[in-house]
Motif scaffolding. Structure first.
Motif, PDB file in Angstrom:
ATOM      1  N   LYS A 175       4.660   5.099   2.583  1.00 14.24           N
ATOM      2  CA  LYS A 175       5.187   6.451   2.749  1.00 14.24           C
ATOM      3  C   LYS A 175       5.166   6.834   4.233  1.00 14.24           C
ATOM      4  CE  LYS A 175       4.371  11.163   1.130  1.00 14.24           C
ATOM      5  NZ  LYS A 175       3.507  12.022   0.319  1.00 14.24           N
ATOM      6  N   HIS A 176       4.081   6.487   4.935  1.00 19.57           N
ATOM      7  CA  HIS A 176       3.986   6.783   6.365  1.00 19.57           C
ATOM      8  C   HIS A 176       5.018   5.961   7.151  1.00 19.57           C
ATOM      9  CE1 HIS A 176       1.412   7.066  10.260  1.00 19.57           C
ATOM     10  NE2 HIS A 176       2.376   7.949  10.247  1.00 19.57           N
TER      11      HIS A 176
ATOM     12  N   SER B 234       8.352   7.502   7.186  1.00 15.72           N
ATOM     13  CA  SER B 234       8.422   8.825   7.824  1.00 15.72           C
ATOM     14  C   SER B 234       9.044   8.747   9.221  1.00 15.72           C
ATOM     15  CB  SER B 234       7.021   9.432   7.923  1.00 15.72           C
ATOM     16  OG  SER B 234       6.297   8.825   8.995  1.00 15.72           O
TER      17      SER B 234
ATOM     18  N   HIS C 213       0.867  -1.185   0.000  1.00 16.54           N
ATOM     19  CA  HIS C 213       0.000   0.000   0.000  1.00 16.54           C
ATOM     20  C   HIS C 213       0.902   1.233   0.000  1.00 16.54           C
ATOM     21  CE1 HIS C 213      -2.844   3.014   1.518  1.00 16.54           C
ATOM     22  NE2 HIS C 213      -3.789   2.229   1.029  1.00 16.54           N
TER      23      HIS C 213
ATOM     24  N   GLU D  73       0.614   4.570   0.117  1.00 12.15           N
ATOM     25  CA  GLU D  73       0.470   5.636   1.117  1.00 12.15           C
ATOM     26  C   GLU D  73       0.912   5.165   2.501  1.00 12.15           C
ATOM     27  OE1 GLU D  73      -0.217   8.980   0.886  1.00 12.15           O
ATOM     28  OE2 GLU D  73       0.135   8.477  -1.210  1.00 12.15           O
ATOM     29  N   ARG D  74       0.580   3.931   2.850  1.00 10.45           N
ATOM     30  CA  ARG D  74       1.031   3.396   4.136  1.00 10.45           C
ATOM     31  C   ARG D  74       2.551   3.278   4.159  1.00 10.45           C
ATOM     32  NH1 ARG D  74      -2.214  -1.124   5.179  1.00 10.45           N
ATOM     33  NH2 ARG D  74      -1.048  -2.215   3.576  1.00 10.45           N
TER      34      ARG D  74
END
Length: 192
Positions: free
Chosen positions: A90-91, A94, A85, A87-88
């Motif tokens: 990317k998190h 972070s 996933h 977007e996940r």
């Protein structure tokens, strides 16, 4: 007397030709993708989030006659995390989790290998993740060893360990069930 001299000569020749067993060095097979560093963590206590690190490298040394002398070194590109996933992921890259811009690598360097006598062992070492180094113990099982179809020789192990995220400076709150992550390692090495 001639027989005695012949026996002495044969014994000396055999002794010279017999070499003591030595540790064999292996490179983890990432080219053929026969190695995996995977993880599983609870998502809010309702389901499991699965993923892996797709970019890593390493080596190990192993001597069947003296397995307790085994050693392992692995380096993982933390930005290669893949949970299926975008977007996940990317998190996860972070500062809330892996902080890959500041800490682009995680490393493991073994400090001991303790065989249990049944094909399993405890691999102890130092894991550095997110700039924090902690000793960990990985439960290891030898999967097998032998020749491959391309003229080489391979040896494989699998292992698992549960890591407490806060030990490595990761304190993002995903609920009480998500305070630890289960790591699964499947490593196949090609003898050098």
């Amino acid at each position: 007397m001639k027989k005695l001299a012949l026996v002495a000569a044969v014994t000396a020749a055999l002794s010279a030709s017999v070499q003591p067993a030595q540790a064999e060095d292996y490179v983890i097979d990432i080219e053929g993708q026969h190695a995996f560093v995977q993880f599983k963590i609870s998502h809010l206590g309702y389901s499991w989030l699965l993923g892996e690190f797709t970019d890593f490298e390493g080596s190990f040394s192993y001597d069947e006659a003296n397995p307790s002398a085994a050693s392992v070194n692995v380096t993982i590109d933390t930005a290669s995390i893949d949970s299926n996933h975008a977007e996940r992921d990317k998190h996860l890259r972070s500062d809330d989790f892996l902080a890959v811009d500041e800490y682009p690598e995680a490393t493991f360097t073994s400090t001991s290998f303790t065989p249990n006598g049944d094909g399993s062992a405890v691999l102890a070492g130092d894991l550095t993740l997110r700039g924090v180094t902690k000793p960990i113990e990985i439960a290891v099982t030898e999967v097998g060893a032998g020749p491959d179809p391309w003229g080489g020789f391979r040896r494989g192990f699998e292992g698992s360990v549960t890591l407490t995220l806060a030990d490595f400076g990761i304190d993002y709150d995903l609920g009480p069930a998500a305070k630890t992550v289960d790591m699964y390692l499947s490593i196949e090495g090609v003898r050098q």
